[in-house]
Design an enzyme around this catalytic site. Structure first.
Site, PDB file in Angstrom:
ATOM      1  N   ASP A   1      -9.292   6.375  -1.207  1.00  0.00           N
ATOM      2  CA  ASP A   1      -8.256   6.803  -2.148  1.00  0.00           C
ATOM      3  C   ASP A   1      -8.679   7.742  -3.275  1.00  0.00           C
ATOM      4  O   ASP A   1      -9.662   7.683  -3.571  1.00  0.00           O
ATOM      5  CB  ASP A   1      -6.825   5.901  -2.138  1.00  0.00           C
ATOM      6  CG  ASP A   1      -7.134   5.174  -3.260  1.00  0.00           C
ATOM      7  OD1 ASP A   1      -8.699   4.510  -3.619  1.00  0.00           O
ATOM      8  OD2 ASP A   1      -6.139   3.932  -4.230  1.00  0.00           O
TER       9      ASP A   1
ATOM     10  N   GLU B   1       0.707  -0.948   0.209  1.00  0.00           N
ATOM     11  CA  GLU B   1       0.125   0.176   0.338  1.00  0.00           C
ATOM     12  C   GLU B   1       0.301   1.309  -0.094  1.00  0.00           C
ATOM     13  O   GLU B   1       0.860   2.797  -0.837  1.00  0.00           O
ATOM     14  CB  GLU B   1      -0.961   0.451   1.520  1.00  0.00           C
ATOM     15  CG  GLU B   1      -1.373  -1.353   1.380  1.00  0.00           C
ATOM     16  CD  GLU B   1      -2.994  -0.689  -0.340  1.00  0.00           C
ATOM     17  OE1 GLU B   1      -3.284   0.206  -0.680  1.00  0.00           O
ATOM     18  OE2 GLU B   1      -3.700  -1.636  -0.539  1.00  0.00           O
TER      19      GLU B   1
ATOM     20  N   TYR C   1      -5.934   6.833   4.959  1.00  0.00           N
ATOM     21  CA  TYR C   1      -5.913   5.291   3.894  1.00  0.00           C
ATOM     22  C   TYR C   1      -5.718   4.244   4.018  1.00  0.00           C
ATOM     23  O   TYR C   1      -5.805   2.880   3.650  1.00  0.00           O
ATOM     24  CB  TYR C   1      -5.901   5.938   1.973  1.00  0.00           C
ATOM     25  CG  TYR C   1      -5.967   5.193   1.510  1.00  0.00           C
ATOM     26  CD1 TYR C   1      -6.588   4.178   0.430  1.00  0.00           C
ATOM     27  CD2 TYR C   1      -4.691   3.740   1.388  1.00  0.00           C
ATOM     28  CE1 TYR C   1      -6.481   3.997  -0.647  1.00  0.00           C
ATOM     29  CE2 TYR C   1      -4.235   3.162   0.225  1.00  0.00           C
ATOM     30  CZ  TYR C   1      -5.669   2.732  -0.105  1.00  0.00           C
ATOM     31  OH  TYR C   1      -4.921   1.852  -1.553  1.00  0.00           O
TER      32      TYR C   1
END
Length: 353
Positions: A145, A44, A127
């Site tokens: 996002d 991520e 996020y």
């Protein structure tokens, strides 16, 4: 306002159509092999502001080099930056390592599953926190996002400026209402996948969309007008002279950038503001304490950051100096350079050595 946007949508049907589509159409990506929180976390952070295809080889190499949290925590920062070289936004790598060190020290090497603890780690914003909690721990947390905001701005026809923080908060509330509580991991990944493969910024493939019948923007033919996004500020252009300075031992002068700010702690060839061109010898002596001879221009490069543009004129240069004092400036051979992490723009200059 939230109820009004959601009242026309069958949430259960939306969840089912989306998750079923994802389970059939999801891409085979290396971080999806399992739900290990460390792998999810690394992926991520790498995927922020970087395309999936670019990330895949970096992810493989990074996990090979630092297979566990403990390996990354114990590594030298320069080694981590070298593994990240070319991915850009290097503060992501430094924050990741600092946060991983905290997890090893404070949580016995186990990524915390508590939202408050996880969100307090360096570089773990809303996020990333939502992505780790939902994908790795199957918690019904939103992970919002740009991809996710684009999908939901079209599905729910939200005409708010997505660059505003309050709009992002609004999307987090919508996603929390719509998330599949039974399978939040698949739901969040499905929304991201839909945004990447179908609900793209330009020319979305609406005819192949599993939630087309529930999309308000598609029903009104305005899908390409959403999301609403204000124009970014104009970038500032900064022109530089970059002398590739070689000494009599065929070594080149490189320096380490400051440990704060843009490209912190990466190595580079010295950069001289272009307005000092007529006074370059004196400027360089005052800054570095050595005399150089500027030779011919060998090339130029332009490198675009989010807020500035570097215009780089590259010159051959020479010096009679053989040794330097200081840890952050040194002469190295072309072969030795491969051990140092350089930003992309300066990697490209190596073609001129």
């Amino acid at each position: 306002m939230i109820n009004k946007s959601l009242q026309n949508i069958d949430i259960t049907r939306f969840q089912r159509n989306l998750v079923n589509w994802y389970k059939i159409n999801q891409r085979d990506l290396p971080w999806r092999m399992n739900q290990d929180p460390y792998r999810v976390w690394v992926s991520e952070i790498m995927l922020q502001q970087t395309k999936v295809d670019t990330v895949i080889p970096y992810f493989h190499r990074f996990m090979e080099k630092f297979p566990t949290l403990e390996d990354l925590a114990a590594a030298d920062e320069q080694e981590v930056l070298k593994a990240w070289e070319g991915l850009g936004y290097y503060s992501r790598a430094r924050n990741l390592q600092n946060a991983v060190r905290e997890v090893v020290a404070e949580y016995g090497g186990e990524v915390p599953s508590d939202p408050k603890d996880l969100g307090a780690l360096k570089g773990v914003g809303p996020y990333t926190k939502g992505a780790i909690l939902s994908i790795a721990f199957n918690q019904a947390e939103p992970a919002v996002d740009g991809n996710v905001m684009r999908v939901f701005s079209r599905v729910l026809r939200i005409e708010e400026d997505i660059t505003l923080q309050r709009t992002k908060k609004l999307f987090e509330i919508y996603v929390k209402e719509m998330i599949d509580k039974d399978d939040p991991s698949s739901f969040n990944q499905a929304v991201m996948e839909l945004g990447a493969l179908i609900c793209t910024p330009k020319a979305p493939a609406c005819l192949f969309c599993p939630v087309q019948e529930q999309c308000s923007a598609f029903a009104e033919g305005i899908q390409e007008e959403l999301p609403i996004k204000k124009k970014a500020k104009k970038q500032k252009t900064l022109p530089y002279i970059v002398p590739l300075i070689k000494n009599t031992s065929d070594q080149y002068l490189i320096e380490k950038r400051p440990d704060q700010g843009l490209l912190a702690n990466l190595w580079q060839f010295p950069m001289v503001p272009k307005e000092e061109m007529d006074n370059l010898g004196n400027w360089f002596y005052n800054e570095y304490g050595i005399s150089i001879e500027l030779d011919r221009k060998v090339g130029n490069l332009k490198h675009v950051f989010s807020h500035i543009i570097w215009e780089l004129d590259i010159y051959e240069a020479s010096t009679t100096v053989e040794r330097l004092l200081g840890n952050d400036i040194r002469f190295v051979s072309k072969e030795e350079m491969s051990a140092y992490p350089f930003p992309v723009s300066h990697q490209k200059m190596m073609d001129y050595l």
